[in-house]
Design a protein around this motif. Sequence first.
Motif, PDB file in Angstrom:
ATOM      1  N   MET A 236       0.832  -1.207   0.000  1.00 60.37           N
ATOM      2  CA  MET A 236       0.000   0.000   0.000  1.00 60.37           C
ATOM      3  C   MET A 236       0.865   1.255   0.000  1.00 60.37           C
ATOM      4  N   ALA A 237       1.861   1.291   0.903  1.00 62.02           N
ATOM      5  CA  ALA A 237       2.660   2.508   1.061  1.00 62.02           C
ATOM      6  C   ALA A 237       3.538   2.767  -0.159  1.00 62.02           C
ATOM      7  N   GLU A 238       4.141   1.702  -0.694  1.00 62.71           N
ATOM      8  CA  GLU A 238       5.156   1.941  -1.720  1.00 62.71           C
ATOM      9  C   GLU A 238       4.674   1.742  -3.148  1.00 62.71           C
ATOM     10  N   GLU A 239       3.623   0.944  -3.344  1.00 68.28           N
ATOM     11  CA  GLU A 239       3.261   0.610  -4.719  1.00 68.28           C
ATOM     12  C   GLU A 239       1.866   1.085  -5.143  1.00 68.28           C
ATOM     13  N   ILE A 240       0.868   0.918  -4.284  1.00 70.34           N
ATOM     14  CA  ILE A 240      -0.503   1.181  -4.733  1.00 70.34           C
ATOM     15  C   ILE A 240      -1.035   2.521  -4.223  1.00 70.34           C
ATOM     16  N   GLY A 241      -1.093   2.669  -2.885  1.00 70.41           N
ATOM     17  CA  GLY A 241      -1.675   3.883  -2.307  1.00 70.41           C
ATOM     18  C   GLY A 241      -0.944   5.127  -2.757  1.00 70.41           C
ATOM     19  N   SER A 242       0.391   5.025  -2.808  1.00 66.56           N
ATOM     20  CA  SER A 242       1.194   6.196  -3.183  1.00 66.56           C
ATOM     21  C   SER A 242       0.940   6.634  -4.625  1.00 66.56           C
ATOM     22  N   LEU A 243       0.427   5.727  -5.462  1.00 67.19           N
ATOM     23  CA  LEU A 243       0.178   6.087  -6.867  1.00 67.19           C
ATOM     24  C   LEU A 243      -0.843   7.210  -6.997  1.00 67.19           C
ATOM     25  N   ILE A 244      -1.680   7.402  -5.985  1.00 62.60           N
ATOM     26  CA  ILE A 244      -2.682   8.459  -6.086  1.00 62.60           C
ATOM     27  C   ILE A 244      -2.005   9.825  -6.240  1.00 62.60           C
ATOM     28  N   ARG A 245      -0.811   9.965  -5.644  1.00 63.02           N
ATOM     29  CA  ARG A 245      -0.088  11.243  -5.773  1.00 63.02           C
ATOM     30  C   ARG A 245       0.468  11.438  -7.170  1.00 63.02           C
ATOM     31  N   PHE A 246       0.841  10.332  -7.812  1.00 65.00           N
ATOM     32  CA  PHE A 246       1.562  10.464  -9.079  1.00 65.00           C
ATOM     33  C   PHE A 246       0.667  10.298 -10.306  1.00 65.00           C
ATOM     34  N   THR A 247      -0.487   9.649 -10.128  1.00 62.47           N
ATOM     35  CA  THR A 247      -1.424   9.581 -11.252  1.00 62.47           C
ATOM     36  C   THR A 247      -2.573  10.555 -11.028  1.00 62.47           C
ATOM     37  N   GLY A 248      -2.758  11.000  -9.785  1.00 62.41           N
ATOM     38  CA  GLY A 248      -3.650  12.133  -9.512  1.00 62.41           C
ATOM     39  C   GLY A 248      -5.142  11.853  -9.517  1.00 62.41           C
ATOM     40  N   GLY A 249      -5.553  10.598  -9.427  1.00 61.08           N
ATOM     41  CA  GLY A 249      -7.000  10.292  -9.457  1.00 61.08           C
ATOM     42  C   GLY A 249      -7.659  10.512  -8.111  1.00 61.08           C
ATOM     43  N   VAL A 250      -7.615  11.756  -7.618  1.00 57.19           N
ATOM     44  CA  VAL A 250      -8.119  12.027  -6.264  1.00 57.19           C
ATOM     45  C   VAL A 250      -9.610  12.365  -6.243  1.00 57.19           C
ATOM     46  N   PRO A 251     -10.286  12.016  -5.145  1.00 57.52           N
ATOM     47  CA  PRO A 251     -11.694  12.391  -4.978  1.00 57.52           C
ATOM     48  C   PRO A 251     -11.791  13.790  -4.369  1.00 57.52           C
ATOM     49  N   SER A 252     -12.909  14.466  -4.552  1.00 62.28           N
ATOM     50  CA  SER A 252     -13.072  15.788  -3.939  1.00 62.28           C
ATOM     51  C   SER A 252     -13.443  15.609  -2.471  1.00 62.28           C
ATOM     52  N   PRO A 253     -13.127  16.615  -1.636  1.00 60.60           N
ATOM     53  CA  PRO A 253     -13.513  16.544  -0.223  1.00 60.60           C
ATOM     54  C   PRO A 253     -15.025  16.354  -0.051  1.00 60.60           C
ATOM     55  N   PHE A 254     -15.817  17.002  -0.880  1.00 59.17           N
ATOM     56  CA  PHE A 254     -17.272  16.872  -0.766  1.00 59.17           C
ATOM     57  C   PHE A 254     -17.716  15.444  -1.083  1.00 59.17           C
ATOM     58  N   ASP A 255     -17.119  14.847  -2.130  1.00 57.43           N
ATOM     59  CA  ASP A 255     -17.473  13.475  -2.492  1.00 57.43           C
ATOM     60  C   ASP A 255     -17.106  12.492  -1.375  1.00 57.43           C
ATOM     61  N   CYS A 256     -15.968  12.732  -0.717  1.00 57.23           N
ATOM     62  CA  CYS A 256     -15.577  11.858   0.410  1.00 57.23           C
ATOM     63  C   CYS A 256     -16.582  12.004   1.548  1.00 57.23           C
ATOM     64  N   TRP A 257     -17.025  13.226   1.790  1.00 59.73           N
ATOM     65  CA  TRP A 257     -17.983  13.494   2.873  1.00 59.73           C
ATOM     66  C   TRP A 257     -19.311  12.783   2.599  1.00 59.73           C
ATOM     67  N   LEU A 258     -19.789  12.876   1.359  1.00 63.65           N
ATOM     68  CA  LEU A 258     -21.050  12.211   0.993  1.00 63.65           C
ATOM     69  C   LEU A 258     -20.907  10.687   1.107  1.00 63.65           C
ATOM     70  N   THR A 259     -19.782  10.156   0.650  1.00 67.36           N
ATOM     71  CA  THR A 259     -19.569   8.712   0.671  1.00 67.36           C
ATOM     72  C   THR A 259     -19.480   8.204   2.110  1.00 67.36           C
ATOM     73  N   ASN A 260     -18.821   8.988   2.963  1.00 66.31           N
ATOM     74  CA  ASN A 260     -18.703   8.622   4.376  1.00 66.31           C
ATOM     75  C   ASN A 260     -20.092   8.549   5.030  1.00 66.31           C
ATOM     76  N   LEU A 261     -20.933   9.501   4.670  1.00 62.26           N
ATOM     77  CA  LEU A 261     -22.296   9.538   5.203  1.00 62.26           C
ATOM     78  C   LEU A 261     -23.084   8.311   4.734  1.00 62.26           C
ATOM     79  N   GLY A 262     -22.946   7.979   3.456  1.00 63.95           N
ATOM     80  CA  GLY A 262     -23.648   6.818   2.912  1.00 63.95           C
ATOM     81  C   GLY A 262     -23.181   5.527   3.562  1.00 63.95           C
ATOM     82  N   LEU A 263     -21.871   5.426   3.778  1.00 65.98           N
ATOM     83  CA  LEU A 263     -21.275   4.189   4.300  1.00 65.98           C
ATOM     84  C   LEU A 263     -21.803   3.835   5.696  1.00 65.98           C
ATOM     85  N   LYS A 264     -22.213   4.870   6.451  1.00 60.90           N
ATOM     86  CA  LYS A 264     -22.704   4.606   7.813  1.00 60.90           C
ATOM     87  C   LYS A 264     -23.924   3.686   7.837  1.00 60.90           C
TER      88      LYS A 264
END
Length: 399
Positions: A236-264
Amino acid sequence: MGLTERRQMATEAIHAGETHDPSGAHIAPIFQTSTFTFPDMAAVEARAVGESDSYMYSRGGNPGRKALAAKLAALEGLGLEDSSAEIFGSGMAAIAAALMGTAKAGDHIITQQVLYGSADHLISDVLTQFGVSNSRVAGLEPDALAAELELHPETTAVYMETPANPTMTLIDISATAETAHAAGAKVIVDNTFATPILQRPLSLGADVVVHSTTKFINGHGTVIGGAVVSTDETLMAEEIGSLIRFTGGVPSPFDCWLTNLGLKTLPLRMHQHCANGMAVAEFLQEHPAVASTSYPGLSSHPQHELAGRQMDGFGALIAFDMGSYDAATRFLDQLALCSLAVSLGNVDTLIEHPASMTHAVVPPEERAASGITDGLIRISVGLEASVDIVSDLEQALEA
Ligand SMILES: *Cc1c(COP(=O)(O)O)cnc(C)c1O
């Protein structure tokens, strides 16, 4: 994150990862910011030497994204010592990171025949351009998989989807993990259809779980999102998770907030999705206008026994065959309550025609090999009263 106390799924879904803002706000605010300020250079240095994990820039990390990742890691890793997650801007961004993190130029990926259309295209037509080859083993049966692994010792990843989209065929996760690990390959499971409520691949031996959080995890049809979860910290640290910084496929803060609410409410929603799924599957199976029905909860499903063993419920996705394109079209055009739309896992019932919608990107001869006929329909049974869903299907079948 370490699970110090073993709480149950419904409790983890509500409490895991939650932080309480210094303002006293009970629900964490949306950190709608691109950058974070440092009070002084000493704080910058502390971060640089790893003494502080303060935020710097929202592509690298954002509090809402971290909270959602912790909640999902707690659910997928229920009962396990350590699991960590990263949240991506879509399921495909998550799948791309998982595959790029486990297979490099010269490496090989083995996967099943029937896959989500865009994942199929990524493996067959995109990764091949970067020197990553692939081959298919129909249902990843252990003996056939072992033979393929022997043929391709350069295999670094076995990728699977179970239940598979859209045919609802299953793969035995434990047996696949055992065979793949004996040959030194990592096992990646797309757990979008089952969610951690119904199936926890990491507990069954998988190394990596990927999700389209767009579906059941968010559950309300408001966000496109994805996630990777793993118990392998280095991976996760060296190969997969870190790729989000270099390929840039990030979610918006609002989308994370909505998803967190749904997940409950995921545990509660999945419970009802399963009950409604079973009611609709039983109705379809009995109806004379339906040629065949595929739902893991029906005893007629060829892998019903495996479903009972590896899943805690059978979900809300059903594939059924109307026999021809014309019959499928007449039926779909007649529906009133169920929406003709791709995607799945929403509170609303969604219904679609895989050959011309989700799997149009798969070449016709491969669709045929995967069992995606022109009469095949996929339904994602929602949370409306099941009698109302059934009566809409019934009037459309009888029209
Ligand atoms: C939707 C889906 C994906 C892709 O996810 P997006 O969020 O649309 O990028 C991958 N796998 C499965 C099984 C899906 O249903």
